[in-house]
Write an enzyme that holds these catalytic residues in place. Structure first.
Site, PDB file in Angstrom:
ATOM      1  N   GLN A   2       5.668 -15.833  12.261  1.00  0.00           N
ATOM      2  CA  GLN A   2       5.275 -14.686  13.088  1.00  0.00           C
ATOM      3  C   GLN A   2       3.767 -14.620  13.324  1.00  0.00           C
ATOM      4  OE1 GLN A   2       6.981 -11.775  10.118  1.00  0.00           O
ATOM      5  NE2 GLN A   2       5.235 -10.541  10.761  1.00  0.00           N
ATOM      6  N   ASP A  52       4.469   0.023  12.862  1.00  0.00           N
ATOM      7  CA  ASP A  52       4.832  -1.128  13.695  1.00  0.00           C
ATOM      8  C   ASP A  52       6.012  -0.699  14.579  1.00  0.00           C
ATOM      9  OD1 ASP A  52       2.985  -3.185  12.605  1.00  0.00           O
ATOM     10  OD2 ASP A  52       4.029  -2.680  10.754  1.00  0.00           O
ATOM     11  N   SER A 100      -1.909  -3.443   5.545  1.00  0.00           N
ATOM     12  CA  SER A 100      -2.435  -4.458   4.622  1.00  0.00           C
ATOM     13  C   SER A 100      -3.737  -5.037   5.176  1.00  0.00           C
ATOM     14  CB  SER A 100      -1.416  -5.575   4.426  1.00  0.00           C
ATOM     15  OG  SER A 100      -0.199  -5.019   4.000  1.00  0.00           O
ATOM     16  N   GLY A 115       1.915   3.102   2.286  1.00  0.00           N
ATOM     17  CA  GLY A 115       2.958   3.113   3.321  1.00  0.00           C
ATOM     18  C   GLY A 115       4.222   2.442   2.795  1.00  0.00           C
ATOM     19  N   HIS A 116       4.035   1.269   2.181  1.00  0.00           N
ATOM     20  CA  HIS A 116       5.192   0.579   1.572  1.00  0.00           C
ATOM     21  C   HIS A 116       5.773   1.428   0.445  1.00  0.00           C
ATOM     22  CE1 HIS A 116       2.800  -3.076   3.000  1.00  0.00           C
ATOM     23  NE2 HIS A 116       3.932  -3.183   3.646  1.00  0.00           N
ATOM     24  N   HIS A 141       0.856  -1.191   0.000  1.00  0.00           N
ATOM     25  CA  HIS A 141       0.000   0.000   0.000  1.00  0.00           C
ATOM     26  C   HIS A 141       0.887   1.233   0.000  1.00  0.00           C
ATOM     27  CE1 HIS A 141       1.112   0.012   4.195  1.00  0.00           C
ATOM     28  NE2 HIS A 141       0.564  -1.190   4.371  1.00  0.00           N
TER      29      HIS A 141
HETATM   30  O1  PAF Z   1       6.251  -5.627   8.962  1.00  0.00           O
HETATM   31  C1  PAF Z   1       6.198  -6.642   8.234  1.00  0.00           C
HETATM   32  O2  PAF Z   1       5.637  -6.628   7.136  1.00  0.00           O
HETATM   33  C2  PAF Z   1       6.837  -7.936   8.715  1.00  0.00           C
HETATM   34  O3  PAF Z   1       6.706  -8.073  10.095  1.00  0.00           O
HETATM   35  C3  PAF Z   1       8.309  -8.087   8.287  1.00  0.00           C
HETATM   36  C4  PAF Z   1       9.194  -7.027   8.902  1.00  0.00           C
HETATM   37  C5  PAF Z   1       8.405  -8.008   6.759  1.00  0.00           C
HETATM   38  C6  PAF Z   1       8.842  -9.451   8.720  1.00  0.00           C
HETATM   39  O4  PAF Z   1       8.109 -10.488   8.181  1.00  0.00           O
END
Ligand code: PAF
Length: 282
Positions: free
Chosen positions: A61, A150, A186, A36-37, A34
């Protein structure tokens, strides 16, 4: 833009990209890219000689009852966005490339990962720290870029890079927001239109807390209570936590001082959202 799927190819490609002391920016993501990315990729491609974007929905995760299976996977659109923003390489490995048979190591950052997201999502930061360490070893970037949304994750990755001397710079860029203040994520695409409207309440609560702190409030208890009250006004929103913490250690503060991070985590329907604001209190 080149799409790479294997660990050996990404290592070879990145060693070429870095040749002759060139800078290499890395933007780690789980895809469903999005704005942000996009801001991270644009910043990297304007500052560094080359940019690698990784796209990997990291299974370690996610908790057993979390959204690993339904997490959005939109590789085609992601490749278009990464190309538009100036990425040179997208690394989108299969799980077996990141976790080959027999993989048994995990990386744990102790104190910073203990509270907040770490407490609510046991094992989450172990998964994040492990996958980014592998990624950094494969790519060997000179810089890695993360979003402030994050915030706890960003602090943990900075700590990890310092502790084990990864030899690169971690940069944390401001959260990109929708016009009503909702932090880009996302997971926003899970929200129904009604939930989407309620989701902006997280930012409103953070702004309310910030205003009280900058207006002179120092006891965090009443500030947090007021933020919670504001969120309670939205029936779709179920608070997970609201906290005022030291921005470096993430320990809760009874009295605001120095740099304070206001943190909010809440469920909006079945979607869990997090957000934060940093406030300098003199
Ligand atoms: O922030 C994220 O999208 C994920 O936690 C990361 C840093 C890519 C690790 O999987």
């Amino acid at each position: 833009m080149r799409l790479i799927r294997t660990a050996s190819q990404i290592t070879a490609a990145c060693s070429n990209l870095r040749a002759g002391d060139r800078t290499l920016g890395c933007v780690p993501t789980m895809g469903a890219l999005h704005d942000g990315h996009a801001s991270l990729i644009r910043e990297s491609s304007s500052r560094y000689d080359a940019t690698v974007v990784s796209i990997f929905v990291n299974p370690t995760q996610f908790g057993p009852r979390e959204d690993f299976r339904r997490y959005p996977r939109t590789l085609r659109a992601d490749l278009r966005l990464a190309t538009r923003c100036g990425a040179d390489v997208v690394f989108a490995p299969a799980a077996a490339e990141m976790y080959p048979a027999g993989f048994q190591t995990s990386i744990e950052v102790a104190d910073l990962a203990r509270r907040w997201e770490g407490e609510r999502r046991p094992g989450h930061f172990r998964g994040v720290a492990t996958v980014v360490t592998t990624l950094f070893n494969l790519v060997r970037p000179t810089h890695a870029l993360f979003g402030q949304k994050d915030y706890q994750q960003a602090l943990i990755i900075q700590q990890l890079v310092r502790d084990v001397r990864v030899g690169m710079t971690v940069r944390v860029l401001p959260t990109v927001r929708e016009p009503d203040g909702l932090a880009m994520s996302s997971r926003n695409r899970y929200l129904t239109p009604e939930q989407r409207r309620s989701a902006a309440s997280l930012y409103r609560a953070l702004c309310d807390g910030r205003q009280r702190l900058t207006g002179g409030a120092r006891l965090t208890g009443p500030v947090i209570r007021q933020m919670r009250r504001l969120l309670h006004g939205y029936p779709q929103v179920r608070i997970d936590y609201v906290a005022a913490v030291d921005a470096k250690t993430l320990r809760p503060l009874a009295r605001a001082r120095g740099r304070v991070a206001l943190l909010v985590a809440a469920w909006v329907g079945r979607t869990r959202l997090i957000d934060n604001l940093l406030v300098d209190v003199s």
